[in-house]
Scaffold this active site. Structure first.
Site, short mmCIF file in Angstrom:
data_model
loop_
_atom_site.label_atom_id
_atom_site.label_comp_id
_atom_site.label_asym_id
_atom_site.label_seq_id
_atom_site.Cartn_x
_atom_site.Cartn_y
_atom_site.Cartn_z
N GLU A 300 -15.54 -34.10 -8.27
CA GLU A 300 -15.67 -32.85 -8.51
C GLU A 300 -15.97 -31.94 -6.80
O GLU A 300 -16.65 -31.80 -7.02
CB GLU A 300 -17.29 -31.86 -9.01
CG GLU A 300 -16.34 -31.99 -10.30
CD GLU A 300 -17.88 -31.50 -11.77
OE1 GLU A 300 -17.36 -30.99 -12.56
OE2 GLU A 300 -18.71 -31.63 -10.99
N PRO A 301 -15.48 -32.60 -5.85
CA PRO A 301 -14.62 -32.14 -4.65
C PRO A 301 -14.74 -30.55 -4.38
O PRO A 301 -13.95 -29.91 -4.69
CB PRO A 301 -14.28 -33.12 -3.74
CG PRO A 301 -12.77 -33.15 -5.33
CD PRO A 301 -13.17 -33.29 -6.27
N ARG A 340 -24.05 -19.53 6.61
CA ARG A 340 -24.98 -21.12 6.57
C ARG A 340 -25.77 -21.93 7.30
O ARG A 340 -26.81 -22.92 7.16
CB ARG A 340 -24.03 -22.06 6.38
CG ARG A 340 -23.08 -22.07 5.29
CD ARG A 340 -22.10 -23.19 5.09
NE ARG A 340 -22.59 -24.88 4.68
CZ ARG A 340 -22.78 -25.67 5.58
NH1 ARG A 340 -22.30 -25.59 6.79
NH2 ARG A 340 -23.13 -26.79 5.67
N CYS A 371 -28.69 -7.82 12.23
CA CYS A 371 -29.89 -6.88 12.65
C CYS A 371 -30.92 -8.17 11.58
O CYS A 371 -31.48 -7.60 10.76
CB CYS A 371 -29.62 -5.67 11.74
SG CYS A 371 -29.24 -4.82 12.93
N GLU A 372 -30.88 -9.96 12.50
CA GLU A 372 -31.56 -10.60 11.60
C GLU A 372 -32.27 -11.45 12.87
O GLU A 372 -30.40 -11.54 14.21
CB GLU A 372 -31.19 -11.59 10.72
CG GLU A 372 -31.24 -10.64 9.45
CD GLU A 372 -32.48 -10.12 8.62
OE1 GLU A 372 -33.46 -11.10 8.90
OE2 GLU A 372 -32.82 -9.52 7.96
C1 PLP Z 1 -21.07 -27.40 -6.32
C2 PLP Z 1 -20.72 -28.17 -7.15
C3 PLP Z 1 -20.05 -29.36 -6.97
C4 PLP Z 1 -19.57 -28.94 -5.53
O1 PLP Z 1 -19.91 -29.74 -4.03
P1 PLP Z 1 -19.19 -30.17 -2.96
O2 PLP Z 1 -20.50 -30.41 -2.52
O3 PLP Z 1 -18.56 -27.93 -2.55
O4 PLP Z 1 -18.23 -31.64 -3.60
C5 PLP Z 1 -19.49 -30.83 -8.06
N1 PLP Z 1 -20.22 -30.48 -8.84
C6 PLP Z 1 -21.32 -29.16 -9.86
C7 PLP Z 1 -21.29 -29.35 -10.66
C8 PLP Z 1 -21.58 -28.79 -8.72
O5 PLP Z 1 -22.66 -27.66 -8.86
#
Ligand code: PLP
Length: 454
Positions: A300-301, A340, A371-372
Site C-alpha cells: 500500500e504505497p 508537514r 498567523c502562526e
Molecule cells: C497511510 C497508510 C498507508 C500509506 O503510507 P505511506 O507512508 O504513505 O506509504 C498504507 N496503509 C495504511 C493502512 C495507511 O494508513
C-alpha cells in the site's frame, strides 16, 4: 537543459526536471515561472511521467519477485479524480479511509472490487456505503466494527471479504506521530494480548464476513527494511498458529505502506527494489519454514508514489532581517498548503525557479504567510539572493501536503496542474472567496433555525 549536471538538487525534483531557457526550472517540458504566471501561486505541479514511472517501478520490483502481488495506492497521501484515473490505468488498487475518499474513487469511475476500506472508526453509514458499492475488502480494525459490519452485511444479504488489521508490536523507528504498528497504537488488533486470535475466530464464525487474510501497516517514512521483515515473521507465525488451532487459511497478506522518500539532498531513501527484496524474501522464507502456502501479497504505497512527482511553487514577497540573528524571506503559502514542517518538523529543499544555477549566496529561513510563528517552511537554507516576485520551487512536495491543506486564515487552497510533454492540465482550480462562504450562504441563517426538542 544545459546545467543539469551541476545542479544536484534537480535529483529531488521529478524525472523530467531540467534547467530550461533563461535559467528557469522546467518540469514536464513546462517553464515553471510561466506556470506560476498562468495559474498563480501557491501552485502544485504533478509530473505525469514521474507518477507513471513510480507505479511501474512498484509493479516491476514486486511483480518480478512475487508475481501474485497487488499494489494499492493509499489515497490519503493525495487524491483527486485525475490521479485516481491514472492509477487505474496503471493497474493499481486503492486504499481509502473514509466515505469521502470512497466518493472520490467512485466519482472517478474506479472499480470497487480493487478498493480496500481502512480506518479505526468507520461509521455505520460508511460501512453501508462500502457494502452497497461493493468494495473488494474491508480491513476490520476493532471488535465494534467487526460486529457492526457482520450485522450490516447479513442484513443486506451479502458476504463481505475482509482482512483483519493486526498490530504486531514492531517499532518502525520513525516519527511517533506516524508509527502505527506498535502495541500502544489506536490501530488494529494486538497479537501479543490474544485479541488478534479472538478477532480471527469471531470473524471466521460471523455470517456475512469472509476472512481472506491479514493486514499490518507499521507506519510511514520507514527508512529501514528490518521492521518489515520482523512484522512479516510475526504475522506468519500467528497465521501458522491460527491454521493449526482454527483451520485458518492465509490467502492474502497485506504488509501496508510506509516506504520512505528522499526530501533532502543528504538523506537518501532505500530504492523500491530494497523494500521488495526484503518483503518478498521474508514472506517466502517464513511461509517455507512454517509450511504455509505463499499468499497473495498486497502493498500500500502512498507517499512514495506521489511525493517526488509533486512540486510546490511560491512567490517571494517581503523579508525581515534581524541583524546578527536571521533573515526571514516570506512566501505566499505555508502551513495552509503544507503543514508537514509545522506538524512533523519535516524538512525540504528549495530552489529559486527563475534563478537556476545562480550562486547560493544567502542563508535564509523561508516563512509562510499564516498567523502562526510555527509557520516556517524551511529553516536555514542557502539560496541565491531572493527578491519580491521571485519564484521558489519546493521539490518532493506531492505527499501529505494538499490533503492536509486548510482554509486557515480563510486562505484559498491552491491550484494543482498535471504536466506532461510541454502541456499543463488544471486538475484542480484554486479556491475562490465564493468557495469560502458556499457552505454557509444558502439558505440564509434564519431559515436554518429549527426547534430542537427538550
Ligand atoms: C497511510 C497508510 C498507508 C500509506 O503510507 P505511506 O507512508 O504513505 O506509504 C498504507 N496503509 C495504511 C493502512 C495507511 O494508513
Amino acid at each position: 537543459m544545459e546545467n543539469e549536471d551541476t545542479l544536484p538538487e534537480l535529483t529531488l525534483f521529478p524525472h523530467t526536471a531540467a534547467t530550461g531557457h533563461q535559467g528557469h526550472l522546467a518540469i514536464g517540458g513546462c517553464d515553471t515561472a510561466a506556470l506560476a504566471a498562468t495559474y498563480g501561486t501557491p501552485l502544485y505541479i504533478f509530473d505525469e511521467t514521474t507518477l507513471r514511472a513510480k507505479c511501474s517501478e512498484y509493479r516491476r520490483e514486486f511483480g518480478e519477485r512475487h508475481p501474485d502481488t497487488l499494489a494499492i495506492y493509499a489515497c490519503k497521501a493525495f487524491a483527486n479524480q485525475a490521479l485516481i484515473r491514472l492509477l487505474q490505468q496503471e493497474g493499481f488498487g486503492l486504499d481509502v479511509v473514509s466515505g469521502g475518499e470512497m466518493h472520490l474513487a467512485r466519482s472517478a469511475g474506479f472499480p470497487p472490487g480493487l478498493v480496500y476500506f481502512h480506518g479505526n472508526n468507520k461509521s455505520g453509514d460508511e460501512l453501508r456505503q462500502a457494502l452497497e458499492w461493493g468494495v473488494g475488502r474491508v480491513v476490520v480494525d476493532n471488535f465494534h466494527e467487526l460486529d457492526q459490519l457482520g450485522r450490516l452485511a447479513a442484513g443486506l444479504g451479502l458476504t463481505q471479504d475482509v482482512l483483519l488489521r493486526l498490530s504486531p508490536g514492531v517499532d518502525p523507528h520513525t516519527h511517533s506521530h506516524v508509527a502505527t504498528g506498535i502495541l500502544d497504537s489506536k490501530f488494529g488488533f494486538p497479537i501479543a494480548t490474544g485479541q488478534g486470535e479472538e478477532a480471527l475466530t469471531r470473524a471466521m464464525s460471523t455470517p456475512g464476513l469472509n476472512l481472506v487474510g491479514l493486514h499490518t501497516h507499521l507506519g510511514s517514512s520507514l527508512y529501514e527494511v528490518g521492521p518489515y521483515r520482523e512484522a512479516i515473521g510475526i504475522v506468519l507465525r500467528f497465521a501458522a498458529g491460527m491454521r493449526q488451532r482454527h483451520g485458518f487459511d492465509l490467502a492474502e497478506m497485506n504488509v501496508g505502506g510506509g516506504f520512505a522518500v528522499q526530501y533532502r539532498l543528504g538523506s537518501p531513501a532505500p530504492p523500491v527494489s530494497a523494500y521488495a527484496a526484503a518483503i518478498v524474501s521474508a514472506m517466502s522464507d517464513g511461509t517455507r519454514e512454517l509450511g504455509l502456502r505463499p499468499p497473495r501479497l498486497v502493498i500500500e504505497p502512498g507517499r512514495s508514489i506521489v511525493a517526488r512527482a509533486g512540486t510546490a511553487l511560491y512567490t517571494v514577497g517581503g523579508a525581515k532581517d534581524i541583524p546578527g540573528v536571521r533573515r526571514y524571506v516570506f512566501v505566499d503559502g505555508g502551513m495552509g498548503d503544507n503543514i508537514r514542517p509545522a506538524l512533523y518538523d519535516s524538512e525540504y529543499e528549495a530552489v529559486a525557479a527563475n534563478k537556476m544555477g545562480q550562486p547560493r549566496t544567502e542563508l535564509v529561513t523561508i516563512a509562510g504567510k499564516f498567523c502562526e510563528s510555527g509557520d516556517i517552511l524551511i529553516r536555514d537554507i542557502r539560496l541565491p539572493g531572493l527578491e519580491p516576485g521571485d519564484i521558489l520551487a519546493v521539490p518532493a512536495a506531492g505527499a501529505y501536503s494538499i490533503p492536509m491543506a486548510s482554509n486557515y486564515n480563510a486562505s484559498l487552497r491552491p491550484a494543482i496542474v498535471m504536466v506532461r510533454a510541454g502541456r499543463a492540465t488544471l486538475i484542480r482550480r484554486r479556491e475562490t472567496y465564493a468557495d469560502l462562504t458556499a457552505a454557509e450562504a444558502d439558505p440564509p441563517p434564519h431559515e436554518m433555525t429549527r426547534p430542537c426538542g427538550n
